[in-house]
Every structure is written in C-alpha cells, then in structure tokens.
Design an enzyme around this catalytic site. Sequence first.
Site, PDB file in Angstrom:
ATOM      1  N   THR A  11       0.818  -1.211   0.000  1.00 21.10           N
ATOM      2  CA  THR A  11       0.000   0.000   0.000  1.00 21.10           C
ATOM      3  C   THR A  11       0.853   1.262   0.000  1.00 21.10           C
ATOM      4  OG1 THR A  11      -1.849  -1.095   1.125  1.00 21.10           O
ATOM      5  CG2 THR A  11      -1.721   1.295   1.313  1.00 21.10           C
ATOM      6  N   ASP A  53       1.710  -6.062  -4.496  1.00 21.37           N
ATOM      7  CA  ASP A  53       0.784  -6.110  -3.378  1.00 21.37           C
ATOM      8  C   ASP A  53       1.243  -7.236  -2.457  1.00 21.37           C
ATOM      9  OD1 ASP A  53      -1.621  -6.995  -1.829  1.00 21.37           O
ATOM     10  OD2 ASP A  53      -2.591  -5.402  -2.973  1.00 21.37           O
ATOM     11  N   SER A  54       1.209  -7.025  -1.153  1.00 18.13           N
ATOM     12  CA  SER A  54       1.764  -8.052  -0.264  1.00 18.13           C
ATOM     13  C   SER A  54       0.914  -9.318  -0.222  1.00 18.13           C
ATOM     14  CB  SER A  54       1.961  -7.509   1.154  1.00 18.13           C
ATOM     15  OG  SER A  54       0.732  -7.324   1.821  1.00 18.13           O
ATOM     16  N   THR A  85       0.995  -4.400   4.176  1.00 20.67           N
ATOM     17  CA  THR A  85       0.650  -4.771   5.552  1.00 20.67           C
ATOM     18  C   THR A  85       0.035  -6.162   5.684  1.00 20.67           C
ATOM     19  OG1 THR A  85      -1.528  -3.701   5.374  1.00 20.67           O
ATOM     20  CG2 THR A  85       0.307  -2.361   6.197  1.00 20.67           C
TER      21      THR A  85
END
Length: 329
Positions: A11, A53-54, A85
Amino acid sequence: MRVLVIGTGGTIASAKTERGYKAQLGIDEILEMSGIERHDGLIIDCWDLLNVDSTLIQPEDWIKIGKAVFESIHDYDGIVITHGTDTLAYTSSALSFMLRNVPVPVVLTGSMLPITEPNSDAPGNLKTAIKFAMDGIPGIYVAFRSKIMLGTRVSKVNSLGLNAFQSINYPDVAYLKGDKIIFRRKISFSGETVFDPALDPEVAYLRLTPGLSPETFLAVERTVHGIVLEGYGAGGIPYRGRNLLEAVSVAAKKKPVVMTSQALYGGVDLTRYEVGRRALEAGVIPAGDMTKEATLTKLMWALGHTRNVEEIREIMRRNVAMELSTELF
C-alpha cells in the site's frame, strides 16, 4: 550515518488505478513524497527489490529479501524494508528465523493509506523506521504508528484502521516521541550473523471449527509436509461425535502437527485441560505463546532442515528468535 531502504511494494507504494490501488511507486518517489530529508550526514540509499501487493508475497520472496539484507548489512548502519501490511508479519517472522544475529537494526514498515493519498500514515511510519534504523539496536523489527515491535511478535489486528499492528504476548520494544527513540525493552542478540534460508512452504494452516471432519483433516494432511492447527483457547482436539483426535494421532506419527490458538493473547497450554492432554498424547506439538505468523513460518523453516517429527518438535520448542516467552517442554 548510512541507511538502506529496500522497497517491496504494498500500500505504501500504491497509486489509484481503474482497478483499485496498485503498487507501482519506487522508493525514491516514496521518500520524496514523505518529506524524508537527508541531512546532518544521513545518507539514504534506495533499492527497489520488488513492487507487488503483499497479498502476492510468497516464501520465495522472503528468501530474496533475506538475501538482499544479508548482502547489505555490513555496508549500512541500519536497513528499512517497506512492505505491504497484509503479509508483513509473516515476512518479519520469516526473516527473523532466516537472518539471526544481524549486526544492525532491520526494520519493516508500511502504511494503511497509500503515500499518494491525503493524510497518509506512510510519512510517519517511515520516519519511525528510519529513526530506529539509525539509533536502534540490532535485530529484526516492525515500525508502525510510532511503535517499534519485535519481528516475531507482531500480528496485524485491524484490516482498515491506522493502528493496524500489535505486539502479541510481548511488550513494544520502543516508541518514537518527537525525534527521540524511547526504549521500553532492551534486546540483546549475540553470535555470528547467519543467513539460513532453508524453507519448506508445504505447510497447511487449518482453523479448528465445530464440525471439522477427520476426513477433511486427513485429505489436507496428505497434500502437505506439516500442519498448523489453530485450536480453541488454551488448546485441545475434539473426539466426541467426530473423532478428529484419532485422525490427528495418525497424522502426527508421520508429520508435524502444531497447535496454536484462535485467541490473540495467552497462547497454548496443552497441559491445562483434559482435551489438551489428549492432544499431547496424540503427538501434537504446542506453539506456546507464538503468534500464528511465527508458528507458520517457524514450521516452514524447521521443515526446511528436517522431516523428522521429533527433530521438528525440538526445533519448535526451542526459542530461536525470541518468538517464545519460555521454551516448551
């Protein structure tokens, strides 16, 4: 003072697209937009290692990040890793097992609002991470909302709120007040720096629910090398109505079955109740007060070294990276 910032996306690196936020900004852009200044002899180098994106982070990426840190730790006074996150706590835990006795602070951080959005929490989190990388103590940490938390003790507890992470069953290490790091707990790691990236990702994570059938458990067990079973409270396995305990007992003779708790705090104590003692007798390995993220990544790391159930039991009970409050029986 020289700090390296390694970017992996998330993010904090996202901008709005027609399909929603997507990680696409580089570290230099993020630092500039955050107003992070290089002054008083501070040198900040940037390394855009990944930009995803994680949700897309995989165990192979942990090894890639760990290798980048290991190759850099002797050239810098501290290292910051920006990360999405959703899987940040898994990455911080995995790095803690793979990278032991690092000689400098290695600090993971991210944000709940993209740096491109008004009132983003990215500048504050970056400031905390960089300040601790400059003034902190060696080890693997997470910086979020002015808090510094040990890498193996962190869980994401809020999917949208800015105070998204908490340190579980362990106090925060420090916090940022103004421009000063205030320590709450001094941590000491000693020994040779080790990069030990052996991981076996073939681990399933199952949540115990009323009605979970032995057949479902065994179907999953056949496809993996180890299982983390998220039990109720202090731990135990049902044997009334559906005899899941019998299925677990059969599986635990061949593969490690580790029990963690659905409760966020307190951890597992399989000696407390009769259902827990039955689980111990069946061969279940207790996770103690480890977080779910530390339990999963530690089992992957253990399986990367051995498939022997008793050897894995010994690894899981041993405190490797301060993931346990006390070593288990």
